[in-house]
Design a protein around this motif. Sequence first.
Motif, PDB file in Angstrom:
ATOM      1  N   SER A  17       2.720  -3.575 -22.484  1.00  0.00           N
ATOM      2  CA  SER A  17       3.707  -4.633 -22.724  1.00  0.00           C
ATOM      3  C   SER A  17       3.871  -4.885 -24.212  1.00  0.00           C
ATOM      4  CB  SER A  17       3.263  -5.941 -22.055  1.00  0.00           C
ATOM      5  OG  SER A  17       3.150  -5.801 -20.652  1.00  0.00           O
ATOM      6  N   ARG A  19       6.226  -7.876 -26.796  1.00  0.00           N
ATOM      7  CA  ARG A  19       7.133  -9.010 -26.854  1.00  0.00           C
ATOM      8  C   ARG A  19       7.871  -8.991 -28.186  1.00  0.00           C
ATOM      9  NH1 ARG A  19       5.973 -15.411 -27.653  1.00  0.00           N
ATOM     10  NH2 ARG A  19       7.500 -16.264 -26.178  1.00  0.00           N
ATOM     11  N   ALA A  49      19.686  -6.591 -22.615  1.00  0.00           N
ATOM     12  CA  ALA A  49      19.643  -7.918 -22.001  1.00  0.00           C
ATOM     13  C   ALA A  49      20.416  -8.890 -22.881  1.00  0.00           C
ATOM     14  CB  ALA A  49      18.201  -8.394 -21.830  1.00  0.00           C
ATOM     15  N   THR A  58      20.982 -15.483 -17.909  1.00  0.00           N
ATOM     16  CA  THR A  58      20.519 -14.192 -18.433  1.00  0.00           C
ATOM     17  C   THR A  58      21.192 -13.024 -17.726  1.00  0.00           C
ATOM     18  OG1 THR A  58      18.649 -14.229 -16.905  1.00  0.00           O
ATOM     19  CG2 THR A  58      18.277 -15.112 -19.114  1.00  0.00           C
ATOM     20  N   TYR A  60      20.885  -8.485 -17.471  1.00  0.00           N
ATOM     21  CA  TYR A  60      20.022  -7.340 -17.732  1.00  0.00           C
ATOM     22  C   TYR A  60      20.718  -6.038 -17.368  1.00  0.00           C
ATOM     23  CZ  TYR A  60      16.336 -10.845 -17.933  1.00  0.00           C
ATOM     24  OH  TYR A  60      15.580 -11.925 -18.261  1.00  0.00           O
ATOM     25  N   LYS A  65      15.839  -4.143 -15.439  1.00  0.00           N
ATOM     26  CA  LYS A  65      15.753  -5.283 -14.525  1.00  0.00           C
ATOM     27  C   LYS A  65      14.427  -5.266 -13.801  1.00  0.00           C
ATOM     28  CE  LYS A  65      19.785  -6.171 -13.050  1.00  0.00           C
ATOM     29  NZ  LYS A  65      21.074  -6.131 -12.323  1.00  0.00           N
ATOM     30  N   ARG A  67      11.557  -5.602 -15.196  1.00  0.00           N
ATOM     31  CA  ARG A  67      10.492  -5.272 -16.151  1.00  0.00           C
ATOM     32  C   ARG A  67      10.614  -6.082 -17.439  1.00  0.00           C
ATOM     33  NH1 ARG A  67      10.254  -0.338 -18.378  1.00  0.00           N
ATOM     34  NH2 ARG A  67      12.494   0.035 -18.261  1.00  0.00           N
ATOM     35  N   THR A  69      12.198  -9.447 -19.644  1.00  0.00           N
ATOM     36  CA  THR A  69      12.654 -10.824 -19.497  1.00  0.00           C
ATOM     37  C   THR A  69      13.124 -11.347 -20.849  1.00  0.00           C
ATOM     38  OG1 THR A  69      11.057 -11.222 -17.721  1.00  0.00           O
ATOM     39  CG2 THR A  69      12.038 -13.150 -18.770  1.00  0.00           C
ATOM     40  N   SER A  71      14.388 -14.639 -23.051  1.00  0.00           N
ATOM     41  CA  SER A  71      14.248 -16.090 -23.044  1.00  0.00           C
ATOM     42  C   SER A  71      14.517 -16.633 -24.439  1.00  0.00           C
ATOM     43  CB  SER A  71      12.856 -16.489 -22.565  1.00  0.00           C
ATOM     44  OG  SER A  71      11.867 -16.002 -23.448  1.00  0.00           O
ATOM     45  N   GLN A  81      10.521 -10.064 -23.551  1.00  0.00           N
ATOM     46  CA  GLN A  81       9.220  -9.663 -23.009  1.00  0.00           C
ATOM     47  C   GLN A  81       9.410  -8.371 -22.240  1.00  0.00           C
ATOM     48  OE1 GLN A  81       6.078 -11.113 -23.335  1.00  0.00           O
ATOM     49  NE2 GLN A  81       5.387  -9.246 -22.294  1.00  0.00           N
TER      50      GLN A  81
END
Length: 125
Positions: A17, A19, A49, A58, A60, A65, A67, A69, A71, A81
């Motif tokens: 991951s 961010r 996104a 939101t 995507y 989609k 996986r 996010t 914000s 993320q």
Amino acid sequence: QVQLVESGGGLVQAGGSLRLSCAASGLTFSSYVMGWFRQAPGKEREFVAAIKWSGGRTYYADSVKGRFTVSRNNFNTVFLQMNSLKPEDTAVYYCAAAPDDYSDRYYRDVWYPYWGQGTQVTVSS
């Protein structure tokens, strides 16, 4: 003057991951959209996104989609993320901003007048 500054890119193994952050300044529109795009070597820039600042709706790309996010916080920063990363996610990631004219063209890079410098994301297999 609008400025967008991305951060958070790097090298990660597949399945990991990251961010990304995009700090925006100089935005004076009453409503705007923040988008994330990416461009891999030899490929065209593609939509990832987007988020409407007012209301937080939101959007995507199908490829991310479930996986990724998107914000935002209350301090003009938008986040991406990225979980379950794949080697095909390797690209330079850009954030972009546009006044929201309610045309829903958030997926078109030409619609965005303001862009960050980009941050490299590399996913190793």
